[in-house]
Structures are given as C-alpha cells and as structure tokens.
Design an enzyme around this catalytic site. Structure first.
Site, short mmCIF file in Angstrom:
data_model
loop_
_atom_site.label_atom_id
_atom_site.label_comp_id
_atom_site.label_asym_id
_atom_site.label_seq_id
_atom_site.Cartn_x
_atom_site.Cartn_y
_atom_site.Cartn_z
N HIS A 31 0.84 -1.20 0.00
CA HIS A 31 0.00 0.00 0.00
C HIS A 31 0.87 1.25 0.00
CE1 HIS A 31 1.09 -0.67 4.23
NE2 HIS A 31 1.15 0.65 4.27
N HIS B 33 5.05 6.57 -1.29
CA HIS B 33 5.89 5.38 -1.50
C HIS B 33 5.15 4.10 -1.14
CE1 HIS B 33 6.07 6.05 2.80
NE2 HIS B 33 6.34 4.75 2.91
P1 2AM Z 1 4.43 3.03 5.15
O1 2AM Z 1 4.93 1.69 4.84
O2 2AM Z 1 3.63 3.63 4.07
O3 2AM Z 1 5.46 3.98 5.70
C1 2AM Z 1 0.82 0.89 9.29
O4 2AM Z 1 1.58 1.02 10.43
C2 2AM Z 1 1.39 1.70 8.14
O5 2AM Z 1 1.34 3.07 8.48
C3 2AM Z 1 2.83 1.38 7.87
O6 2AM Z 1 2.89 0.48 6.81
C4 2AM Z 1 3.47 2.69 7.57
O7 2AM Z 1 3.32 2.85 6.20
C5 2AM Z 1 2.55 3.73 8.14
N1 2AM Z 1 3.04 4.36 9.35
C6 2AM Z 1 3.30 3.80 10.53
N2 2AM Z 1 3.68 4.74 11.43
C7 2AM Z 1 3.63 5.92 10.79
C8 2AM Z 1 3.90 7.26 11.18
N3 2AM Z 1 4.28 7.57 12.40
N4 2AM Z 1 3.76 8.21 10.24
C9 2AM Z 1 3.38 7.91 8.98
N5 2AM Z 1 3.11 6.66 8.57
C10 2AM Z 1 3.23 5.68 9.46
#
Ligand code: 2AM
Length: 398
Positions: free
Chosen positions: A244, A318
C-alpha cells in the site's frame, strides 16, 4: 418477537427491489465510476454497510448486487430476522451466530465481493469483521447511506420495516457520531499489481546482489552477524503482507489531524475509488526497500496538506517493499525524503551503475536509488486499513 405479517411485508418489500432498473442511492465510486467497478471485480472486497435502521443500507446492497451480479454475496441481518435494536452487551451472544456462519461461509468460498448489511453501531461487531477481512486478505470498505433522511430519526422510524421507536433510534444515533478512523488511509494495491510489485522487488534485489560495486559499498553500511556471506534477501526479511501507499497514518484516531482528514472533501469523495499509481523509482537503504510514486494532481488531493508542508513540500508517496530487522515501515518514507533532499541539493552520486531498469545512483551510506526508465503502473483502491497489519515472517509490529 417478530410478527408473521411484518415478515411478509418485509419480504414483499425486498421482492419489489428485485427490479432491473437501477435503484438510486447517491454517488459511490463502486457504483458510478467505471474504473472502480473494474477494480472491484478484480479485488476481494468486504463492504460493511453501516447506518441506522431505515437509512438505506439494503438499497445500496441491492445496487451492489445489480452492478456485480456474478460476485456479490450479501449477508443481511434483516433477512435473518436479527433485530437492529441490539444492546452493546448483546453483541457477543449467539444473536449473530447465523449471520456469522453465513459471512464465514462466504469467505471460505472466496466470494469476490462480500456485503454485510447491518447497523454496525457496535464497535465489537466491526472489529470482528475487520479481523476476518485481514485474515482472508480482503480490502474493507465501509459504506454509509447518503439518503437525506439518514439522520432524521422520525423519518428513519417510518422507513424501517422494523418500525423502531424514535427514542431508541435517537439513543443509537450517538454511536455514529464518531467516525470509524482506520489505522491508516491509503492506496491499496490490487492482487495482480501487488504480485507484480513483489516480483519487481525480488528482481531488484537479485540484480543488486549480483552487482559487485553495490555489494561492496552496501555491506560496509549494514550489520551482518551470520557466518555465511551477506545475503540481501535474507537481510530484508520483513515484508508487508499488504502492499500500500499510506496517505494518512491515523493510529485509530490518535494522530493529530486524522479526524479532519477523515472528514475532508477529497477523502469523502474518493473513498473506495480506484486509482492507477505510477512507480518512478526503486530505492534501497540499510533500513528499507521502497518504491517512489509520482502522484497525479487528483491523487495529491488525498495527501494531507500539513504533511507536505512538514516535509519541505515533498510528497513522500511510497510503497514499503521490505524492511531490515527491527526497522519500522514508517522509515521507508523518511528514507525517501532523504533521497529527495539530496537530489534537490544537487548532491553528486558516489557511484553510477547502468541497470536494465534504469540508472542506479549511490548517495553514500548504503543509499541507492534507481530511476525507472519505464515507470510501472499499479492499480489500487483508496480506502482504510482497519486492523494492525501482520508482517511476514516475524510477528514484530511494523
Ligand atoms: P508506510 O509503509 O507507508 O510507511 C501501518 O503502520 C502503516 O502506516 C505502515 O505500513 C506505515 O506505512 C505507516 N506508518 C506507521 N507509522 C507511521 C507514522 N508515524 N507516520 C506515517 N506513517 C506511518
């Protein structure tokens, strides 16, 4: 107890709905947007219809069936004579046993589109469905009717075949005031695109493994404790189960701004819509492997403004493809930002390697990026992730 007459009226009412003319129920991408309709046919989706009795949920269910006759399976609390006026304490009893057996059966049969038609005002019921969806790898879409009377208890009482007391509806109404905020909102890759991206990632790691310039530089920047020689695939052992692109991380409503985001025009309008995203680069650092996405103007509408400002005007759009042990997925976006800043500053790459995918640049400290000579398009649905993601193969949180 339900009366036989009431049941008869409801059945006649339902039969009346089996008309071929589309029933009007407002704009929803999965009913009105052709690309989304195609995407839904390709995905496995769980539609959770949510709203007070009489608000128009069953009508949406019927419209979904008309639109996707081959793949729709509807589990309706009404049809199983389950009263919508359940108390919170009743949610766990076997009141829902029949409905749950039906839902589980649909998952077992891998129905492409499962609709659960119930009031869903009890959080536990929603969590039960979220877990089922995650365990069966289904995308969840929560749908609230858009009928004009959906918040008018007097009208609802008249519309519902259960003829619920207005006072009871007023009490239930407070359950809907809070938005169901997911763990995060984002673009979720459809199965085929997901497979393609995973293959692309494997291919990328394989090519890098065979490149001496890369391996020599990269190994200097990672910790590798095994007796065996360095193995890139083993090093990046944490792979997300659902690919995602996160637009807004909400942590179920605890992150500042997420309520505003959930209610903003773009999210309300585009929720459940299909989008084709463009992958323009692949990158690797000692912490993460990711894909950089170039968002269209329309897709940018779904990116939180405050985050663009915080990130110096960059969109850290991303897909996390893999993480090193102990690294969280959020790091992928931060790594991407670092690349974007280095490029903006005009930093000169330490190494340049021609790959079949494009030019691979190294900015030092194990940071490598390849701009794809041929961007990859991935099909997605914009919606929410409502349960904590399972990471493979470790069980550590991401
Ligand atoms: P990402 O792979 O797109 O960075 C679930 O935890 C998802 O939310 C993760 O796959 C991560 O996605 C995103 N995520 C987790 N912590 C985050 C944060 N503090 N800020 C932004 N995105 C976050």
């Amino acid at each position: 107890m339900r009366s036989g007459v009431g049941s008869l009226i409801r059945n006649l009412f339902r039969m009346g709905m089996k008309q071929s003319k589309p029933i009007k129920c407002g704009y929803f991408p999965f009913l009105n947007d052709d690309d989304t309709v195609d995407a839904i046919k390709e995905a496995n989706t769980l539609f959770i219809l949510r709203g007070l009795p009489g608000s128009g949920k069953s009508t949406i269910g019927q419209r979904i069936r008309q639109k996707y006759p081959q793949i729709t399976a509807i589990a309706s609390a009404d049809q199983l004579e389950i009263s919508p006026m359940a108390e919170e304490s009743e949610a766990e009893g076997n009141r829902y046993a029949k409905l749950d057996t039906q839902i589980q059966q649909y998952f077992k049969e891998s129905k492409g589109l499962i609709v659960v038609d119930d009031t869903h005002h009890i959080r536990k019921r929603l969590e039960y469905l979220f877990d089922l969806a995650r365990d069966n790898d289904y995308i969840v879409i929560i749908v609230t009717p858009k009928t004009e009377w959906r918040d008018d208890c007097q009208s609802l009482a008249n519309h519902s075949s259960w003829k619920p007391p207005v006072e009871k509806l007023t009490l239930m109404q407070s359950s809907y005031e809070q938005h169901i905020i997911p763990d995060f909102f984002g673009f979720f890759l459809l199965r085929r695109s997901s497979e393609e991206m995973r293959e692309t990632a494997e291919d990328f790691l394989n090519l890098l493994s065979q490149n001496d310039i890369f391996i020599t530089e990269f190994v200097k920047n990672v910790e590798w404790h095994s007796e065996e020689g360095f193995n890139l695939q083993e090093y990046f052992q944490k792979r997300p189960s659902v690919l995602h692109c996160t637009t807004k991380f909400c942590n179920y409503g605890t992150v500042p701004g997420c309520e505003t985001y959930a209610r903003c025009k773009a999210v309300e309008h585009y929720y459940s819509k299909s989008f084709v995203l463009k992958v323009i680069a692949l990158f690797i650092t000692p912490r993460t492997v990711g894909a950089h996405l170039l968002l269209s103007k329309q897709q940018q509408e779904l990116w939180p403004k405050e985050e663009v400002a915080e990130d110096d005007g960059y969109y850290r759009s991303h897909i996390t493809l893999a993480c090193a042990p102990g690294e969280k997925a959020v790091t992928t976006g931060l790594d991407l930002l670092e690349f974007l800043r280095l490029e903006k500053m005009g930093s000169m790459p330490e190494h340049l390697v021609e790959m079949k995918k494009g030019e691979l640049r190294c900015y030092g400290k194990g940071m490598w990026i390849v701009k794809l000579s041929k961007p990859i398009e991935v099909k997605t649905l914009f919606c929410g992730s409502y349960t904590k993601e399972k990471v493979q193969p470790t069980t550590e949180g991401n």
